[in-house]
Design an enzyme around this catalytic site. Structure first.
Site, mmCIF file in Angstrom:
data_model
loop_
_atom_site.group_PDB
_atom_site.id
_atom_site.type_symbol
_atom_site.label_atom_id
_atom_site.label_comp_id
_atom_site.label_asym_id
_atom_site.label_seq_id
_atom_site.Cartn_x
_atom_site.Cartn_y
_atom_site.Cartn_z
ATOM 1 N N LYS A 1 0.817 -1.217 0.000
ATOM 2 C CA LYS A 1 0.000 0.000 0.000
ATOM 3 C C LYS A 1 0.850 1.266 0.000
ATOM 4 O O LYS A 1 0.483 2.269 -0.607
ATOM 5 C CB LYS A 1 -0.946 0.000 1.208
ATOM 6 C CG LYS A 1 -2.074 -1.014 1.097
ATOM 7 C CD LYS A 1 -3.049 -0.876 2.255
ATOM 8 C CE LYS A 1 -4.228 -1.811 2.085
ATOM 9 N NZ LYS A 1 -5.214 -1.681 3.189
ATOM 10 N N LYS B 1 -7.852 -8.438 -8.916
ATOM 11 C CA LYS B 1 -9.044 -8.612 -8.100
ATOM 12 C C LYS B 1 -10.085 -7.552 -8.437
ATOM 13 O O LYS B 1 -9.739 -6.419 -8.779
ATOM 14 C CB LYS B 1 -8.699 -8.519 -6.613
ATOM 15 C CG LYS B 1 -8.035 -9.738 -6.027
ATOM 16 C CD LYS B 1 -7.768 -9.572 -4.550
ATOM 17 C CE LYS B 1 -9.034 -9.527 -3.736
ATOM 18 N NZ LYS B 1 -8.793 -9.491 -2.277
ATOM 19 N N LYS C 1 -13.008 -1.544 -6.008
ATOM 20 C CA LYS C 1 -13.555 -0.207 -6.239
ATOM 21 C C LYS C 1 -12.482 0.790 -6.651
ATOM 22 O O LYS C 1 -12.803 1.879 -7.125
ATOM 23 C CB LYS C 1 -14.275 0.296 -4.988
ATOM 24 C CG LYS C 1 -15.633 -0.342 -4.774
ATOM 25 C CD LYS C 1 -16.418 0.419 -3.742
ATOM 26 C CE LYS C 1 -17.826 -0.150 -3.630
ATOM 27 N NZ LYS C 1 -18.654 0.589 -2.670
#
Length: 334
Positions: A111, A196, A199
């Protein structure tokens, strides 16, 4: 009876990957276990977010969970920031955890990327808060996906060190067991079978929302990336065909069968036959959830009341546990 804890970020209305990968399994777990489910809005602020949107996204996630089958009469459902025990225990566990343990967390590295010096401290200590989420209830089981297994292992390491440092021969926190579900729950993007469903993808066509109507679902499945070959008759024939495998996996999960069962039905046929069948199945499964989600969101006062009651139930469990953890580390309790 097992006490199960699980949390989900308040990203608004969940997508199909959230539903098949987590939410549907949470519904099943309500049979025969004490379940505590949390919309983790504290975790949501570890990265840049829109404050005006966070409360609404929390309501949307809660509404979708209830619509999908999380029963507030059988399970505890609440939003994380309403139970301060999470933050109280998180600080203790941050002091128990070691820098070297956190440095090994691959999800932080993913991240943070090349910008790790400029990300928030909260993103770095995220796993300690996740451990507190679980241990504040002394939960002994957590549904976990591949991307969270390392965090669960860390939670057990932190719990074990707390027990060793402060509890002598009588451990306070239990060992947390992972609840692993079978294959088929990993849902990929409709536009790229190597990624994957998420959103964060800029294309709405990459995902199915749990409140998409029949026309939107049909259009997204019709546009879903595939290849020119017909479906094989055996699962081995899907190797090297990620988009085809993804659509077959979605059908299998929704129909409560396996890949082989889907291919026995559709093997040898093209996507011109398979895609409409998949669309019809998606509409049949998701339409009742979408209708109930919209009904719940139309009455925010009633939805907030459900969350308040869930928070009261959560506090009744967590606060005595965290009070005792604070006493064990030596805090003066007056």
């Amino acid at each position: 009876m097992r006490r199960i804890f699980s949390g989900i970020q308040p990203t608004g209305i969940p997508h199909l990957g959230n539903y098949l990968g987590a939410v549907r399994n949470w519904v099943t777990l309500q049979e025969g276990a004490e379940c505590i489910y949390c919309v983790v809005d504290l975790h949501a602020i570890t990265q840049p977010h829109d404050p005006k949107a966070l409360a609404q996204a929390t309501r949307e996630m809660a509404a979708a969970l209830i619509a999908a089958g999380i029963d507030p009469e059988r399970s505890v459902l609440f939003h994380q920031s309403s139970v301060h025990a999470h933050v109280r225990l998180s600080w203790i566990l941050e002091c128990v955890a070691r820098i070297g343990w956190l440095n090994r967390m691959t999800q932080f590295k993913d991240k943070a990327g090349k910008n790790r010096e400029n990300v928030s401290c909260g993103l770095y200590t995220y796993p300690a808060l996740m451990a507190a989420d679980i241990l504040a209830y002394r939960a002994n089981a957590v549904p976990v996906g591949d991307d969270q297994r390392q965090h669960l292992e860390l939670a057990n390491d932190i719990a074990q060190k707390f027990n060793f440092d402060f509890c002598g021969e009588d451990p306070f926190f239990p060992v947390i067991e992972p609840v692993i579900f079978g294959p088929g729950a990993r849902v990929m993007s409709l536009r790229d079978g190597s990624k994957k469903m998420s959103k964060s993808d800029t294309s709405e066509q990459s995902r199915i929302s749990m409140t998409d109507d029949a026309d939107a679902i049909a259009l997204k499945i019709r546009r879903a990336k595939t290849d020119p070959e017909p479906l094989p008759s055996e699962p081995a024939g899907l190797e090297g065909r990620p988009e085809a495998a993804n659509l077959v996996g979605i059908y299998a999960a929704l129909a409560d069968t396996d890949t082989a069962g889907v291919l026995r039905q559709f093997g040898g046929q093209g996507f011109g036959v398979f895609k409409p069948a998949l669309s019809d199945l998606l509409v049949a499964k998701l339409s009742p959830i979408a209708t109930e989600t919209r009904r719940l969101l139309a009455d925010p006062a009633a939805l907030d009341a459900l969350l308040r009651r869930g928070a009261e139930q959560a506090r009744a469990i967590a606060e005595p546990i965290v009070d005792e953890a604070e006493r064990l580390v030596g805090f003066l309790k007056l």
